[in-house]
Design an enzyme around this catalytic site. Sequence first.
Site, PDB file in Angstrom:
ATOM      1  N   SER A   1       0.827  -1.216   0.000  1.00  0.00           N
ATOM      2  CA  SER A   1       0.000   0.000   0.000  1.00  0.00           C
ATOM      3  C   SER A   1       0.861   1.265   0.000  1.00  0.00           C
ATOM      4  CB  SER A   1      -0.937   0.004   1.210  1.00  0.00           C
ATOM      5  OG  SER A   1      -0.198  -0.166   2.412  1.00  0.00           O
TER       6      SER A   1
ATOM      7  N   HIS B   1     -40.146  23.129 -10.603  1.00  0.00           N
ATOM      8  CA  HIS B   1     -40.208  22.354 -11.857  1.00  0.00           C
ATOM      9  C   HIS B   1     -39.447  23.057 -12.977  1.00  0.00           C
ATOM     10  CE1 HIS B   1     -43.609  20.060 -10.022  1.00  0.00           C
ATOM     11  NE2 HIS B   1     -43.888  21.248  -9.517  1.00  0.00           N
TER      12      HIS B   1
ATOM     13  N   SER C   1     -13.409  26.993 -26.450  1.00  0.00           N
ATOM     14  CA  SER C   1     -13.543  25.814 -27.296  1.00  0.00           C
ATOM     15  C   SER C   1     -12.438  25.842 -28.335  1.00  0.00           C
ATOM     16  CB  SER C   1     -14.911  25.843 -27.973  1.00  0.00           C
ATOM     17  OG  SER C   1     -14.876  25.087 -29.170  1.00  0.00           O
TER      18      SER C   1
ATOM     19  N   LYS D   1     -17.174  30.592 -27.928  1.00  0.00           N
ATOM     20  CA  LYS D   1     -17.600  29.905 -26.715  1.00  0.00           C
ATOM     21  C   LYS D   1     -16.831  30.295 -25.465  1.00  0.00           C
ATOM     22  CE  LYS D   1     -19.736  26.481 -26.364  1.00  0.00           C
ATOM     23  NZ  LYS D   1     -19.965  25.081 -26.662  1.00  0.00           N
TER      24      LYS D   1
ATOM     25  N   GLU E   1     -19.133  22.519 -14.457  1.00  0.00           N
ATOM     26  CA  GLU E   1     -19.469  21.208 -15.043  1.00  0.00           C
ATOM     27  C   GLU E   1     -18.647  20.083 -14.416  1.00  0.00           C
ATOM     28  OE1 GLU E   1     -19.919  21.456 -19.562  1.00  0.00           O
ATOM     29  OE2 GLU E   1     -19.012  23.357 -19.028  1.00  0.00           O
TER      30      GLU E   1
ATOM     31  N   GLN F   1      -7.413  -2.259   4.111  1.00  0.00           N
ATOM     32  CA  GLN F   1      -6.415  -1.415   3.448  1.00  0.00           C
ATOM     33  C   GLN F   1      -7.063  -0.616   2.304  1.00  0.00           C
ATOM     34  OE1 GLN F   1      -2.246  -2.797   2.997  1.00  0.00           O
ATOM     35  NE2 GLN F   1      -2.730  -2.878   0.825  1.00  0.00           N
TER      36      GLN F   1
HETATM   37  N1  ARG Z   1      -1.134  -1.347   5.225  1.00  0.00           N
HETATM   38  C1  ARG Z   1      -2.052  -1.861   6.169  1.00  0.00           C
HETATM   39  C2  ARG Z   1      -3.413  -1.196   6.009  1.00  0.00           C
HETATM   40  O1  ARG Z   1      -3.437  -0.139   5.519  1.00  0.00           O
HETATM   41  C3  ARG Z   1      -1.572  -1.641   7.570  1.00  0.00           C
HETATM   42  C4  ARG Z   1      -2.101  -2.605   8.571  1.00  0.00           C
HETATM   43  C5  ARG Z   1      -1.581  -3.949   8.279  1.00  0.00           C
HETATM   44  N2  ARG Z   1      -1.888  -4.879   9.301  1.00  0.00           N
HETATM   45  C6  ARG Z   1      -1.780  -6.202   9.116  1.00  0.00           C
HETATM   46  N3  ARG Z   1      -2.095  -6.951  10.093  1.00  0.00           N
HETATM   47  N4  ARG Z   1      -1.366  -6.696   7.965  1.00  0.00           N
HETATM   48  O2  ARG Z   1      -4.435  -1.727   6.370  1.00  0.00           O
END
Ligand code: ARG
Length: 471
Positions: free
Chosen positions: A23, A156, A277, A283, A290, A322
């Site tokens: 992550s 309306h 545009s 335009k 938008e 996560q």
């Molecule tokens: N990167 C993980 C998350 O965002 C952190 C927690 C991970 N915990 C675990 N027991 N693998 O959820």
Amino acid sequence: MSKLWGGRFTKKTDQLVEEYTASIMFDKELAEEDVQGSLAHVTMLGKCGILPEDDVEKIKDGLHKVLQMIRRGALEFTIGDEDIHMNIEKALMDEVGPVGGKLHTGRSRNDQVATDMHLYLRKRAVEVVALLAKLQEALLTQAKAHPDTIIPGYTHLQRAQPILFAHHLMAYVSMFQRDIERMQDSYKRIDVLPLGAGALAGTTFAIDRHFVAQELGFTRVYENSLDAVSDRDFIVEFLSNASLTMMHLSRLCEEFVLWSSTEFAFVELDDAFCTGSSIMPQKKNPDVAELVRGKTGRVYGNLFGLLTVLKALPLAYNKDMQEDKEGMFDTVRTLQGALQLFAPMVATMKVNKERMRQAVNQDFSNATDIADFLVGKGMPFRQAHEVIGKIVLYCIQNKKYLLDLTIEEFGGFSKLFDPRIYEVLQPEHVVNARNVYGGTAANQVAEAIGRADKQLAETTAWIDQYAAKNK
Ligand code: ARG
């Protein structure tokens, strides 16, 4: 260096698994909060005598150095270290040696990541309230600049009754006030510390959770360790609040798109907030309005994404969780970006008062007032409604507006008419006759503006207090 959790394993992680489960690509956004949480945690470990003070000092020193490196962009995050927590812990050990390995005493990544998210959203919530207040300020300034500008009010999308333009703007001030209050209320549930819950059950070390809460400025600690690491309600609430605000912005966007069209021509958005545009030189497109309207969809999507992730998850932490991050970061960026653009777009908007007046003069939005006039003379409302319906039909067939009719023509529909009807039908009269609390009469709108100014001052005081807490 091998994985921080590598001891139990005999084989290397598959490369694709490593990439799929990491992550760090997105949770690096939590770097500041992660270090902040670790500093408080290690301070507590020292205070409780769990770690000797000189270890604590070395770790704190190292954490500060790691934070400086991150801020300079000098720390290279790696997928092999999975997430922000382990990337920072690795960097700390590179900096201070094996003593860095003592930081994680009495803590789990489960309570650590939850703490980071609480710290992160606490700051963002205050920022969002501040941006909402700025937008209210811009709307209030426009409302004050147009105390007697009348537009057709619609239901309306058909002309219904004339109203003050300021009254229309003040409706949005009320909507954004609810958004502010919702954000302030949910702040109470963001302002709770999960740390100390450990992986799920608490910890065997004699830690002091309340001390950590105090260090980090949290008002409360989670009551239950399982709940502490499993709870993502506070993020759902934030996403839900954000969805409502985007929906409000999107409604205002739609008004701007309509109002700035040649057909309405009620307002002109500043050049700085429009684009041209590539093919049609004449335009000037209201792109910002938008796009905010369009981006509302992804914010709703993020809310439903997280609700769906959490649905049917057993307690406590599951890796599914996560998935709480990307939608949250995206929502923060989308919402804050929209609010940042909206305040100056409203402030610089030019209001075409003459065109609004022209629209009001060329409609039947004063028809209700003829009915009220006849009711004042004793006619039952339903009967009056019928009479006015006939008058309007007569006008349409004869290409006239109500104020064009002669007193004889009025008299043909009811003997109760007298020349005062011409005064009653003036748009100013129609507007000011709605003299009820919350109505469109000029004095009511002025009072509403006064009340909104007071609320804005209270919001500003709240922002000052809570921004200081999140320093
Ligand atoms: N990167 C993980 C998350 O965002 C952190 C927690 C991970 N915990 C675990 N027991 N693998 O959820």
